[in-house]
Each structure stands twice: as C-alpha cells, then as structure tokens.
Design an enzyme around this catalytic site. Structure first.
Site, PDB file in Angstrom:
ATOM      1  N   SER A 292       8.712  -4.085   1.371  1.00 42.02           N
ATOM      2  CA  SER A 292       8.793  -5.358   0.645  1.00 42.02           C
ATOM      3  C   SER A 292       9.619  -6.352   1.440  1.00 42.02           C
ATOM      4  O   SER A 292       9.366  -7.557   1.416  1.00 42.02           O
ATOM      5  CB  SER A 292       9.430  -5.145  -0.723  1.00 42.02           C
TER       6      SER A 292
ATOM      7  N   GLU B 116       0.805  -1.237   0.000  1.00 38.67           N
ATOM      8  CA  GLU B 116       0.000   0.000   0.000  1.00 38.67           C
ATOM      9  C   GLU B 116       0.831   1.277   0.000  1.00 38.67           C
ATOM     10  O   GLU B 116       0.376   2.323  -0.442  1.00 38.67           O
ATOM     11  CB  GLU B 116      -0.951   0.013   1.196  1.00 38.67           C
ATOM     12  N   GLY B 117       2.048   1.197   0.537  1.00 43.86           N
ATOM     13  CA  GLY B 117       2.936   2.369   0.493  1.00 43.86           C
ATOM     14  C   GLY B 117       3.243   2.745  -0.948  1.00 43.86           C
ATOM     15  O   GLY B 117       3.102   3.910  -1.349  1.00 43.86           O
ATOM     16  N   HIS B 118       3.630   1.751  -1.740  1.00 47.31           N
ATOM     17  CA  HIS B 118       3.887   2.007  -3.163  1.00 47.31           C
ATOM     18  C   HIS B 118       2.619   2.538  -3.848  1.00 47.31           C
ATOM     19  O   HIS B 118       2.669   3.481  -4.641  1.00 47.31           O
ATOM     20  CB  HIS B 118       4.287   0.719  -3.887  1.00 47.31           C
TER      21      HIS B 118
ATOM     22  N   GLN C 185       8.464   8.812   2.374  1.00 45.15           N
ATOM     23  CA  GLN C 185       9.274   9.297   3.499  1.00 45.15           C
ATOM     24  C   GLN C 185       9.828   8.135   4.325  1.00 45.15           C
ATOM     25  O   GLN C 185      10.654   8.333   5.203  1.00 45.15           O
ATOM     26  CB  GLN C 185       8.443  10.217   4.396  1.00 45.15           C
TER      27      GLN C 185
ATOM     28  N   GLN D 178      17.056   8.659   1.613  1.00 45.75           N
ATOM     29  CA  GLN D 178      16.970   8.546   0.151  1.00 45.75           C
ATOM     30  C   GLN D 178      16.218   9.741  -0.438  1.00 45.75           C
ATOM     31  O   GLN D 178      16.637  10.327  -1.445  1.00 45.75           O
ATOM     32  CB  GLN D 178      16.265   7.243  -0.222  1.00 45.75           C
TER      33      GLN D 178
HETATM   34  P1  AMP Z   1      11.181   0.352  -2.940  1.00 43.44           P
HETATM   35  O1  AMP Z   1      10.364  -0.507  -3.840  1.00 43.44           O
HETATM   36  O2  AMP Z   1      11.399  -0.216  -1.582  1.00 43.44           O
HETATM   37  O3  AMP Z   1      12.469   0.825  -3.595  1.00 43.44           O
HETATM   38  O4  AMP Z   1      10.334   1.667  -2.680  1.00 43.44           O
HETATM   39  C1  AMP Z   1       9.849   2.427  -3.757  1.00 43.44           C
HETATM   40  C2  AMP Z   1       9.244   3.708  -3.230  1.00 43.44           C
HETATM   41  O5  AMP Z   1       8.184   3.398  -2.334  1.00 43.44           O
HETATM   42  C3  AMP Z   1      10.253   4.549  -2.442  1.00 43.44           C
HETATM   43  O6  AMP Z   1      10.043   5.917  -2.743  1.00 43.44           O
HETATM   44  C4  AMP Z   1       9.889   4.235  -1.024  1.00 43.44           C
HETATM   45  O7  AMP Z   1      10.223   5.258  -0.107  1.00 43.44           O
HETATM   46  C5  AMP Z   1       8.383   4.073  -1.119  1.00 43.44           C
HETATM   47  N1  AMP Z   1       7.891   3.304   0.023  1.00 43.44           N
HETATM   48  C6  AMP Z   1       8.366   2.109   0.467  1.00 43.44           C
HETATM   49  N2  AMP Z   1       7.716   1.727   1.586  1.00 43.44           N
HETATM   50  C7  AMP Z   1       6.822   2.703   1.872  1.00 43.44           C
HETATM   51  C8  AMP Z   1       5.857   2.899   2.914  1.00 43.44           C
HETATM   52  N3  AMP Z   1       5.691   2.017   3.896  1.00 43.44           N
HETATM   53  N4  AMP Z   1       5.108   4.022   2.869  1.00 43.44           N
HETATM   54  C9  AMP Z   1       5.278   4.926   1.881  1.00 43.44           C
HETATM   55  N5  AMP Z   1       6.169   4.806   0.874  1.00 43.44           N
HETATM   56  C10 AMP Z   1       6.930   3.705   0.871  1.00 43.44           C
END
Ligand code: AMP
Length: 288
Positions: free
Chosen positions: A183, A32-34, A145, A150
């Site tokens: 993830s 859900e974050g993504h 965030q 990053q």
């Molecule tokens: P990643 O796939 O882990 O490289 O993350 C891709 C994007 O999703 C990055 O900008 C992360 O900061 C964001 N992201 C990962 N986890 C979360 C989360 N729990 N809430 C909000 N954004 C997230």
C-alpha cells in the site's frame, strides 16, 4: 458480503453462519497481495472474513499514520469480488476505547530488523491482532510473507498464547518489474519507484549466488547492502538469517532468509527472499 463496524455486529453476523472461519486482517488500500489472502480464506473455509483497520498503535510518533492511503469503497469492491462474506471495518474508538491499557508483547523475535528501527511497532501489531483474533475467533488466519518478521512474530504469539488458530503465510505478490506490492508504494514518486527496483534485483542476485554455492551469510548480507546502497537507496537493514528464529544462521537452520528494509525517497520499503528452499516468493522469471 456484509460490511460491519462494531464488534457486536461482527459477532452477530458470525453467529448467523455455520462452519469454519478463515480470516485475513489488513490495513486496507488493497492490492493483489491482500486479495491473495482473501482467496485463500475463501477457498479453505466455510466463512471468509477480512478486516480493514489502520492501527494507530503500530505507528511511531513521527510515522505516516495520517498520510496512510485509504480507499474504503474500492476496498469493499475488491473484498466482495474475492468472495469475502464479512468485511469488518472497526473505528479507532471501537478498538481502543478510553482507558484501554493492555498490550501484548513478543520478546526476542521483535528485537532486531524492523523492531530495531520501529521500537513500538510489533507491540502494536500483536496487540491489535490479538484483539482481532478474539473478536473473529477464526479457525485459520492468513498473512503475507512480505512482512516476514511480522509473520514469525504472529506465529510465535499464536503458539505461546494457545490461540488454536492455524496461521498460513502466503507468497509475496510482485509487480511485473519485481517491486513487491505494498500500500505504501502509493507514496513513491516515479524516480523513487524506478530506484526501488534495485531491492528485488539484488535479492535475485543473492539467490543466484546461493544457487552457485555461496553459504557465507555475512558475505551475502554485505552483497545485499552494497547493491541496495549502490542503487541510491538509504539502507535500514540487510541481513541473512535463520528463517525461523531470525537469529544468525546455524548448522541446524532449516531455512535461510535474506531480509531488507530501505528508504526510496521518503518511503520505507520491505522485501525478503527465502534462500534455502524452493521459493515461490521471488518469481521474477518474466523479467530476466
Ligand atoms: P497490510 O495491509 O500492509 O497491513 O498487510 C495486510 C496483510 O497483507 C499482511 O499479512 C501482509 O503481509 C500482506 N501483504 C502485504 N503486501 C503483500 C504482498 N505484496 N504479497 C502478499 N501479501 C502481502
């Protein structure tokens, strides 16, 4: 939604569309974050683009590149449901053809925190984000965030290299019990997962100490470190810093952030909370 692999195919899909482009880069295994980044890209732009690429360059030699969880079909479904128009899933050969030798490096901001324990990590991130930005040429790009350092590094790079892209940072999405979505949570055993809750709980303790008037950054950082270690996690770092520079808090600091990384079993987890401003990133009201 169209799914493309090559940069040429991506460019021709982009040429066929008109208007502003919003872009959310990810490494997939979407949660859900993504999806919240995808929704923002959808809402604020005419064309919404997402990428999924597990970037080898940002993994150290003994890290989890091969084990990184993947689910391309499930991801495509989630991206489509979130209103993404173009899902770009490049291959490693496409991104780093033989002979590729250029690297992008942001100084200073990458020295501490995750940069200290993962010395080549941010160079991998800034290099791939540069390539993704050049290929997609978005008007706006969306990051979480959750990866606080990053986000700061990407803002700096975007400004320093005149990308002309508006960078938006979105709040951390959490599970109901407070664990920040990631993830990498897929690696956690049930014991690891239960222990991991101490991270968000201790960040919440810090927020109430801040609300009670505590302003000693070192004392707060020690509370964070002690809380996490008492919960049985192996601490990587726990710091309370200026939220813009990631340097020690100064009288001029506009915001203060508590940031931490810790190992629960074999999984390294990141979390943070902004202490000095109204903060939607640690909304744990449903879990008193
Ligand atoms: P990643 O796939 O882990 O490289 O993350 C891709 C994007 O999703 C990055 O900008 C992360 O900061 C964001 N992201 C990962 N986890 C979360 C989360 N729990 N809430 C909000 N954004 C997230």
């Amino acid at each position: 939604m169209v799914i493309v692999e090559g940069i040429d195919a991506l460019r021709s899909e982009l040429r066929a569309r008109r208007g502003t482009v919003g872009f959310a880069p990810t490494m997939g295994y979407l949660h859900e974050g993504h999806v919240s980044l995808f929704h923002a890209a959808r809402r604020e732009n005419d064309v919404a683009v997402a990428s999924i690429f597990v970037n080898p360059l940002q993994f150290g030699a003994n890290e989890d590149l091969d084990a990184y969880p993947r689910d391309p079909e499930g991801d495509a479904e989630k991206a489509q449901r979130a209103g993404i128009d173009i899902l770009w899933m490049p291959t490693v050969a496409e991104m780093y053809p033989e002979g590729s030798a250029t690297r992008v490096r942001v100084e200073g901001l990458t020295d501490g925190l995750c940069g200290r324990s993962r010395p080549t990590h941010f160079e991998g991130v800034t290099t791939v984000v540069t390539k993704l930005f050049h290929a997609v040429r978005p008007d706006r790009a969306y990051f979480g965030q959750k990866d606080y350092q990053q986000l700061a590094v990407i803002r700096r790079m975007t400004k320093d290299l005149d990308f002309g892209i508006e960078i938006t940072g979105l709040p951390i999405h959490r599970h109901e019990d407070g664990l920040a979505m990631s993830s990498r949570n897929a690696y956690l055993t049930s014991d690891d997962r239960a222990r991991a809750l101490v991270i968000s709980q201790t960040l919440r303790t810090l927020r109430s100490r801040w609300a009670d008037g505590e302003r000693d950054a070192l004392a707060l950082a020690l509370t964070l470190a002690a809380g996490i270690e008492a919960g049985g996690l192996r601490l990587d770092y726990a710091e309370v810093l200026d939220g813009d520079t990631l340097l020690p808090v100064a009288p001029t600091s506009r915001r203060v952030v508590a940031v931490t990384a810790a190992w629960s079993g074999r999984t390294r987890l990141l979390d943070n909370t902004v202490l000095s401003e109204p903060d939607a990133t640690l909304d744990l009201t449903q879990n008193p």
